[in-house]
Design an enzyme around this catalytic site. Structure first.
Site, short mmCIF file in Angstrom:
data_model
loop_
_atom_site.label_atom_id
_atom_site.label_comp_id
_atom_site.label_asym_id
_atom_site.label_seq_id
_atom_site.Cartn_x
_atom_site.Cartn_y
_atom_site.Cartn_z
CD GLU A 10 -2.89 1.24 2.30
OE1 GLU A 10 -2.82 0.39 3.20
OE2 GLU A 10 -3.71 2.15 2.30
N GLY A 16 3.47 2.44 10.71
CA GLY A 16 3.30 1.66 11.93
C GLY A 16 3.06 0.18 11.64
CB ALA A 17 1.02 -2.07 11.54
CG MET A 18 0.32 -3.23 4.88
SD MET A 18 -0.68 -1.79 4.40
CE MET A 18 -1.96 -2.58 3.45
CD GLU A 19 -4.71 -1.91 5.82
OE1 GLU A 19 -3.73 -1.45 6.45
OE2 GLU A 19 -5.39 -1.21 5.04
CG ASN A 20 -0.05 -6.76 4.02
OD1 ASN A 20 -0.16 -5.86 3.21
ND2 ASN A 20 0.94 -6.84 4.89
CG HIS A 73 -5.73 0.94 12.75
ND1 HIS A 73 -6.46 2.10 12.71
CD2 HIS A 73 -5.23 0.78 11.50
CE1 HIS A 73 -6.42 2.61 11.50
NE2 HIS A 73 -5.67 1.83 10.73
CD GLU A 74 -2.58 -1.86 10.81
OE1 GLU A 74 -3.13 -2.03 9.71
OE2 GLU A 74 -2.16 -0.74 11.18
CD GLU A 112 -6.07 3.53 6.73
OE1 GLU A 112 -6.21 3.38 7.97
OE2 GLU A 112 -5.52 2.68 6.02
N1 B3K Z 1 -2.90 1.07 5.70
C1 B3K Z 1 -1.57 1.19 6.26
C2 B3K Z 1 -0.84 2.37 5.76
C3 B3K Z 1 -0.05 2.16 4.55
C4 B3K Z 1 0.78 3.37 4.23
C5 B3K Z 1 1.29 3.45 2.87
N2 B3K Z 1 2.17 4.57 2.64
C6 B3K Z 1 -1.59 1.23 7.73
C7 B3K Z 1 -2.90 1.49 8.37
O1 B3K Z 1 -3.44 2.56 8.30
O2 B3K Z 1 -3.43 0.59 8.94
ZN ZN Z 2 -5.35 1.94 8.78
#
Ligand code: B3K
Ligand code: ZN
Length: 861
Positions: A119, A259-263, A295-296, A318
């Site tokens: 992302e 901070g983190a990523m919700e894959n 959040h994730e 978001e």
């Molecule tokens: N969705 C990701 C953010 C990705 C940032 C890309 N530059 C984290 C979050 O909001 O959960």
């Molecule tokens: Zn998010």
């Protein structure tokens, strides 16, 4: 560079159902095979345009036939194919270099392990693809790697096959049954330790929960795991949302842009938001982990199952997911304290954005680099917009709206309008005017005036709203805002408590049968994200501090009172007058400190004076030295007058109980530590003794950091001793070293810029690691107003050099450092010229990234 505009949105010309990927992992030459069947989504016979960045194309075959170089074109990071059949298979082989990927977007290495960040537009750095969220597909992923280097191989969904290929290589096949956009793709491979647990969902599904970390960190995962289980339960109870696969993986890496990523089912996290034990993490870190894990996790529904049609809709996932994580934290902790801390974040990060050159609506209208729009406006104001809908609809209707949203859109890529429509249709509440919150930038000003008619027993409250121009939006329409208010009688009891709907430019609300003259409490719970102007007397503010039944408003009264005094003191400083003490304010703080009905965390929040950046926001021309001097003086007055009370509270709160990160224990520590911080203002050797003792004997990082933070602002020998002791204790612990860098970068001492410069050369620092950059350079520029804005401009000059250095390594991180220079309009002309010159220097640099160009050019305008 070109702007992309919302109004130019077009649905994709081609769609895909399945994506088959094979990764042959090598640090500097990973091969990626991508096989996809495309079909036309319309009958226009349009060309197929695939995004691709930093890729070496090895082969491209259409329906089994390798294409010659004249049969496609590659230009400006796009591969174009023309004259296509309605349906065809495309097999593309590319080579990429994970080890050389310093942008940390796409596939890269962190501590030798492979991981991805896709992302918003990282997937195009892996293979040629329509890298946009409205192209959703089922992914099947084969990973081939060296057995010793990569015993662990992960991707989204379920592991469906695993095999040994030969002596050295093995393979794993993952299949994700849920269609998803490319930005949610993830791959991780490496030598990682695993911590495991399970969760039974409300319908009885057993889910394996796994956290992968670098070896040696296994004992720091339990809080993250507990937080994950609590989040899963909360989402079932509050929103009826259950997890939908049998496996949930979290991987913590040291090098991460955010901070983190919700894959989908494979979250990748910054170690900062996973690893914690009492000796290395503060209470704030624990709370941050709880919130980010939640959040994730919450994104699984708000983001993944229902995703965004295009990146202008980013707040759809978001803003909503921040609202959900804030609600979760409120249920896990103190609701009032959560609200206060959310508002502090909003005021520190979002209000300045909304009032400056980078202001943009919650749903932006154009961008050059989308990564620049992961902003406080999209996230935090976005959450406020959802919160206002919740206030207008009420919990029950809001929940109906959420249910309808999922019923309508599960598996789809949708817009903010779709979300609002679900809320409106489920509640029958008209949101037409309300939706301006999505499209109009800027923080509304609302002024309140009132009159009490003794004879008629009537109270009139008049509210008027104003929204100033922002870049690209000269005129604005009148907004719809929910304003929660109270009328408090002389006995301190509420006579009225209500939520008003402000929909007109000026509106008078009449309250009848008001027996005696009330004090009005405004925007309780911060029901609308606005700037309130009301002429309160000091007596009224002290009354609200003592009596408001809404804890947020009570805290707000303390802040307003403090702000009023500090602005007077700033003026006095500028005019060379002596500071005057306001005894009633200090008395009100004393009463708050001793109020046994209030919880410790809340008292601590009330005792904190407005921060320097907040005071700056209240001034026409920011005077950083006067702000600092005034605030220090008021802290000194408070410390002197409340010395005995502070000391007594500090002593009472010292505890031998083993550390526990729960909210209540954390609150007691915050109150104890704020008392200690005030006492340090007395420059009394006994107090200094308490601080150094707490530094050395503290059995947890919260207490130790609190003491170190105090010392770092003092020019005393204990400072150097503590800082060097801290480094030698924790030098092998990257997250703790980050704290050591940050505490020095934050120091108000005049030597701080030199310290920051020399820390750049220290072994502890690496410009390639985003956490290190944020801790040292980011903290200096964003959180050290006094030293960053030094009158000689050396702070600006240093900072700009770092931005330019970073731009070559990691443009996303470089661009995030530009905003502090964009505040130039708020300063004296001398500083304005210095800041503008540095912004110009950035823009004039050859080979600048689009990310940094966008931020610098917009900041200069
Ligand atoms: N969705 C990701 C953010 C990705 C940032 C890309 N530059 C984290 C979050 O909001 O959960
Ligand atoms: Zn998010």
């Amino acid at each position: 560079p070109q702007s992309i505009r919302l109004e130019d949105y077009r649905a994709p010309d081609y769609l895909v159902d399945n994506v088959d990927l094979v990764f042959d992992l090598e640090p500097e030459s990973t091969r990626v095979l991508c096989a996809t069947t495309y079909y036309a989504a319309n009958d226009e016979g349009a060309p197929l345009v695939l995004d691709g960045e930093d890729l070496t194309l090895l082969n491209i075959a259409l329906d089994g036939r390798t294409l010659g170089e004249t049969e496609y074109s590659i230009e400006n990071n796009q591969l174009t194919l023309t004259d296509l059949p309605e349906r065809f298979e495309l097999v593309i082989e590319t080579e990429i270099n994970p080890k050389g990927n310093t942008q940390l977007s796409g596939l890269y290495q962190s501590s030798g392990n492979y991981c991805t960040q896709c992302e918003a537009q990282g997937f195009r750095r892996i293979t040629y693809f329509q890298d946009r969220p409205d192209v959703m597909a089922r992914y099947n992923v084969t990973i081939i790697a060296d057995k010793t280097a990569c015993p662990v191989m992960l991707s989204n969904g379920n592991l469906i096959d695993q095999s040994d290929l030969d002596e050295t290589q093995h393979a794993a096949v993952w299949e994700d049954p849920f269609p998803k956009p490319s930005y949610l793709f993830a791959l991780v491979a490496g030598d990682l330790a695993m911590v495991e647990d399970t969760y039974k969902t409300s319908s009885g599904r057993d889910v394996d929960l796994r956290i992968f970390v670098e070896h040696g960190n296994e004992d720091r995962c339990s809080w993250a795991m507990e937080s994950l289980k609590a989040s899963m339960k909360w989402d079932e109870e509050r929103f009826g949302l259950e997890y939908d696969l049998d496996l949930y993986n979290i991987v913590a890496v040291s090098d991460f842009n955010m901070g983190a990523m919700e894959n989908k089912s494979l979250n990748v996290f910054n170690t900062k938001y996973v690893l914690a034990k009492s000796d290395t993490a503060t209470d704030q870190d624990y709370a941050g982990i709880e919130a980010v894990i939640a959040h994730e996790y919450f994104h699984n529904w708000t983001g993944n199952r229902v995703t965004c049609r295009d990146w202008f809709q980013l707040s759809l996932k978001e803003g909503l997911t921040v609202f959900r994580d804030q609600e979760f934290s409120s249920d896990m902790r103190s609701r009032a304290c959560e609200r206060i801390s959310n508002v502090k974040v909003l005021r520190a990060g979002q209000f300045p954005e909304d009032g400056g050159p980078l202001a943009h609506p919650v749903r932006p209208e154009s961008y050059i680099a989308i990564d620049n729009f992961y902003t406080a406006t999209v996230y935090n104001k976005g959450s406020e917009v959802i919160r206002m809908m919740h206030t207008l609809l009420g919990e029950e209707n809001f929940r109906k709206g959420m249910d309808l949203y999922f019923e309508r859109h599960d598996g789809e890529a949708v817009t903010c309008d779709d979300f609002a429509a679900a809320m409106q249709d489920a509640s029958n509440i008209d949101l037409t005017q309300f939706k301006l919150w999505y499209s109009q930038a800027g923080t509304p000003d609302v002024s309140a005036s009132w009159a009490y008619d003794e004879a008629a027993k009537q109270f009139d409250l008049t509210l008027s709203q104003h929204l100033g121009a922002t870049p690209g939006q000269e005129t604005k329409e009148t907004m719809h805002m929910p304003i929660s208010i109270g009328l408090i009688g002389p006995d301190g009891e509420d006579m009225v408590s209500d939520v008003l709907s402000l929909t007109q430019a000026e509106q008078t609300f009449t309250f009848k049968e008001i027996a005696s003259k009330p004090v009005v409490s405004l925007n309780r719970g911060f029901s609308a994200p606005i700037k309130f102007k009301a002429d309160y007397s000091r007596e009224e503010l002290a009354f609200l501090m003592a009596h408001d039944s809404d804890d947020f408003a009570r805290w707000e009264a303390a802040q307003s009172y403090g702000t009023l005094l500090l602005l007077d003191m700033i003026k006095a400083h500028q005019e060379g007058r002596a500071f005057e003490k306001d005894a009633p304010f200090i008395e009100a703080l004393r009463k708050t400190l001793h109020n046994e009905n209030l919880d410790a965390e809340f008292i601590a929040l009330c005792l904190q004076l407005p921060v320097e950046s907040y005071l700056a926001e209240q001034m026409d021309v920011i005077d950083v030295e006067a702000i600092h001097a005034a605030r220090e003086a008021l802290r000194g007055f408070i410390a002197t007058d409340l010395q005995d009370d502070l000391l007594e509270t500090f002593r009472n709160l010292r505890s031998d109980a083993p550390y526990s990160p729960d909210a209540k224990s954390a609150g007691l520590r915050s109150l104890k530590n704020i008392c200690l911080a005030y006492l340090s203002e007395l420059d009394d050797p006994a107090c200094m003794g308490l601080i150094t003792a707490q530094y050395h004997n503290g059995d947890n990082m919260t207490d130790r950091m609190a003491a170190l933070g105090i010392l770092s602002n003092k020019d005393v020998s204990a400072r150097e001793e503590a800082l060097s002791d801290f480094y030698s204790r924790y030098k092998n612990d990257p997250l703790v070293v980050d704290k050591w860098l940050a505490v020095q970068a934050m120091s108000s001492l005049p030597t701080t810029l030199d310290t920051v410069k020399s820390l750049m050369e220290h072994d502890a620092f690496s410009i390639k690691n985003p956490n290190k950059v944020r801790s040292l350079i980011g903290v200096f520029a964003h959180a050290n107003q006094l030293n960053f804005h030094r009158a000689d401009g050396s702070g600006y000059e240093f900072h700009t050099s770092r931005i330019l250095e970073l731009d070559k390594i990691n443009p996303q991180i470089a661009a995030r450092m530009v905003a502090p220079l964009g505040k130039w309009r708020r300063f004296d002309t001398m500083r304005q010229d210095l800041m503008k010159a540095q912004l110009q220097r950035i823009i004039d640099t050859d080979g600048l990234s689009n990310d940094t160009f966008e931020m610098a050019s917009k900041s200069l305008n």
